[in-house]
Write a protein that holds these residues in place. Structure first.
Motif, mmCIF file in Angstrom:
data_model
loop_
_atom_site.group_PDB
_atom_site.id
_atom_site.type_symbol
_atom_site.label_atom_id
_atom_site.label_comp_id
_atom_site.label_asym_id
_atom_site.label_seq_id
_atom_site.Cartn_x
_atom_site.Cartn_y
_atom_site.Cartn_z
ATOM 1 N N LEU A 142 29.039 28.779 27.279
ATOM 2 C CA LEU A 142 28.429 30.051 26.867
ATOM 3 C C LEU A 142 28.316 30.151 25.347
ATOM 4 C CD1 LEU A 142 30.224 32.526 29.318
ATOM 5 C CD2 LEU A 142 28.008 31.388 29.603
ATOM 6 N N SER A 171 29.718 34.448 33.419
ATOM 7 C CA SER A 171 30.921 35.200 33.097
ATOM 8 C C SER A 171 32.019 34.736 34.041
ATOM 9 C CB SER A 171 30.681 36.703 33.268
ATOM 10 O OG SER A 171 31.784 37.430 32.764
ATOM 11 N N ASP A 172 33.217 35.242 33.851
ATOM 12 C CA ASP A 172 34.290 35.014 34.818
ATOM 13 C C ASP A 172 34.122 36.067 35.918
ATOM 14 O OD1 ASP A 172 37.380 33.813 34.942
ATOM 15 O OD2 ASP A 172 37.160 35.819 35.813
ATOM 16 N N MET A 209 37.541 35.908 27.818
ATOM 17 C CA MET A 209 38.418 34.777 27.474
ATOM 18 C C MET A 209 37.673 33.827 26.525
ATOM 19 S SD MET A 209 40.168 34.423 31.232
ATOM 20 C CE MET A 209 38.676 34.771 32.145
ATOM 21 N N ASP A 210 38.335 32.791 26.074
ATOM 22 C CA ASP A 210 37.750 32.019 24.967
ATOM 23 C C ASP A 210 38.102 30.541 25.053
ATOM 24 O OD1 ASP A 210 36.403 31.551 22.605
ATOM 25 O OD2 ASP A 210 38.134 32.030 21.356
ATOM 26 N N CYS A 211 37.564 29.862 26.052
ATOM 27 C CA CYS A 211 37.852 28.429 26.205
ATOM 28 C C CYS A 211 37.085 27.634 25.155
ATOM 29 C CB CYS A 211 37.462 27.965 27.604
ATOM 30 S SG CYS A 211 38.309 28.896 28.882
ATOM 31 N N CYS A 231 32.198 36.584 28.474
ATOM 32 C CA CYS A 231 33.503 36.604 29.135
ATOM 33 C C CYS A 231 34.552 36.931 28.098
ATOM 34 C CB CYS A 231 33.724 35.210 29.724
ATOM 35 S SG CYS A 231 35.424 34.801 30.089
ATOM 36 N N LYS A 254 39.530 32.391 35.872
ATOM 37 C CA LYS A 254 40.726 31.847 35.229
ATOM 38 C C LYS A 254 41.733 32.977 34.998
ATOM 39 C CE LYS A 254 38.899 27.813 32.740
ATOM 40 N NZ LYS A 254 37.627 27.896 32.017
ATOM 41 N N TYR A 276 35.785 24.769 25.142
ATOM 42 C CA TYR A 276 34.663 23.955 25.608
ATOM 43 C C TYR A 276 33.576 24.773 26.301
ATOM 44 C CZ TYR A 276 37.575 24.655 29.700
ATOM 45 O OH TYR A 276 38.331 25.238 30.672
ATOM 46 N N CYS A 277 33.711 26.098 26.335
ATOM 47 C CA CYS A 277 32.832 26.930 27.177
ATOM 48 C C CYS A 277 31.364 26.801 26.775
ATOM 49 C CB CYS A 277 33.265 28.383 27.074
ATOM 50 S SG CYS A 277 32.235 29.470 28.064
ATOM 51 N N LYS A 280 32.787 39.084 22.367
ATOM 52 C CA LYS A 280 33.803 39.342 23.382
ATOM 53 C C LYS A 280 34.636 40.591 23.087
ATOM 54 C CE LYS A 280 34.337 34.354 24.154
ATOM 55 N NZ LYS A 280 34.117 34.159 25.571
HETATM 56 S S1 SF4 Z 1 33.375 31.802 31.117
HETATM 57 FE FE1 SF4 Z 1 35.015 30.445 31.854
HETATM 58 S S2 SF4 Z 1 34.971 28.700 30.440
HETATM 59 FE FE2 SF4 Z 1 33.863 30.379 29.419
HETATM 60 S S3 SF4 Z 1 35.427 31.448 28.172
HETATM 61 FE FE3 SF4 Z 1 35.308 32.470 30.163
HETATM 62 S S4 SF4 Z 1 36.938 31.546 31.384
HETATM 63 FE FE4 SF4 Z 1 36.534 30.163 29.681
#
Ligand code: SF4
Length: 359
Positions: free
Chosen positions: A96, A139-140, A89-91, A87, A171, A93-94, A50
């Motif tokens: 990916l 991706s987002d 961001m770093d959720c 993506c 998000k 539970y993702c 990322k």
């Molecule tokens: S793709 Fe969605 S769930 Fe995965 S890290 Fe990005 S925002 Fe979060």
């Protein structure tokens, strides 16, 4: 929210003069490198991937069926168009983290015109069908928009089509460019939402709930329909109050008449994803739930709790927002029947969502 600033941008040599590469270069003041063949940077994890942005040509098809089309699950006939991979961001539970383990570098594809030509061919071949197509699978949909300006191509393209709706799923609150464009009823901007406690602990780098809903209000005022995805619903102490507060905030922020759809989904963890979640520096609290193996081999919240959470959240949504179209994501017919009182065929579900018919 803070805009994404990659440590470096790596551009495939043959793609350096494409419109997308030029746009990114004009907006990225930092380090830029060219490469031929495979990108020389080799992040070892999806989280490491990322930090940089790779711009390269996509070789292969852009459009594919959503993976929810697995047998045994009710499917909404959704198509995904993959214009980027990974993506910023770093959720916690993702999916990916597992799905992109072999190709972790955050990548935006430069041959967007090929992607749009592919969509155009499908839409022309089936003028009798209504398609829902989303760019937020690998991706987002909007996280890279401040760098790529891709929405300036996508929105007019779909605004000019009569048998498709584009869903931009995000998000973030990166909607400034969207507000300069006319979606002509053909673009739904949707937000993944959750209880504030889950956003704070499990969705690192994302816009806050308030920022997402403020962005939803702005795009709705700009003529877009909006959507919301409660996915994954996460059990934690106080979850009922947490989700009730999020629903109340949505009702305050947007006009229900302009909500295209709302989905509910539950945590789904492959063995590899569960391992990746456990290996995070702070694992988050999604693993605290009691998980059991599902028919597709993925661990899920046990069915009794899933049913209870779906029923509670669906009832609150209906009470706060009236007859907005609601659907369950990646659930079998038995769960649909017990939450929604009916099991639609895949085709009927897809058509009802495309038409915006209340469930
Ligand atoms: S793709 Fe969605 S769930 Fe995965 S890290 Fe990005 S925002 Fe979060």
């Amino acid at each position: 929210m803070e805009l994404f600033r990659p440590d470096a941008v790596w551009i495939e040599h043959s793609e350096r003069n494409t419109a997308l590469a030029r746009t990114v270069l004009a907006r990225h003041p930092g380090r830029v490198e060219l490469f031929e063949g495979r990108p020389p940077i080799q992040p070892t994890t999806v989280r490491d991937g990322k930090r940089v942005l790779v711009l390269q040509r996509h070789r292969g098809a852009f459009l594919r069926h959503c993976p929810a089309g697995t047998s045994g699950l009710v499917c909404c006939n959704y198509l995904v168009i993959n214009l980027a991979s990974n993506c910023p961001m770093d959720c916690s539970y993702c999916f990916l983290q597992d799905y992109l383990a072999d190709t972790p570098a955050l990548t935006a594809y430069t041959n967007v015109e090929d992607a749009l030509a592919e969509v155009d061919a499908v839409l022309r071949a089936h003028p009798e069908r209504s398609f829902r197509i989303g760019s937020g699978e690998l991706s987002d949909s909007l996280a890279l928009d401040p760098l790529t300006d891709l929405s300036r191509l996508l929105v007019p393209f779909f605004a000019a089509r009569r048998n498709a709706v584009l869903e931009l799923k995000t998000k973030t609150d990166c909607v400034d460019t969207l507000l300069e464009l006319d979606p002509a009823g053909r673009v739904v901007v949707s937000w993944s939402v959750n209880a504030a406690a889950v956003v704070a602990r499990d969705e690192a780098g994302t816009a806050s709930l308030a920022e997402r809903l403020q962005a939803a209000r702005r795009v709705q005022q700009g003529g877009y329909r909006v959507g919301f995805h409660f996915d994954p619903l996460v059990e934690f102490e106080g979850w009922e109050a947490g989700y009730a507060a999020t629903i109340a905030a949505i009702a305050d922020a947007v006009d229900p008449a302009a909500i295209a759809w709302i989905s509910l989904g539950s945590l789904r963890l492959s063995a590899a994803l569960a391992q990746a979640v456990r290996a995070r520096p702070v694992p988050g609290h999604v693993l605290a739930a009691e998980l059991v193996p599902g028919a597709d081999g993925k661990a899920r919240v046990w069915r009794g709790l899933r049913l209870r959470m779906y029923r509670v959240v669906a009832a609150r949504l209906r009470a706060a927002l009236g007859g907005v179209p609601l659907y369950l994501c990646m659930e079998p017919p038995a769960v649909w029947e017990r939450v929604m009182d009916e099991v639609p065929s895949d085709r009927a579900l897809g058509m009802r969502l495309a038409a915006g018919t209340a469930w």
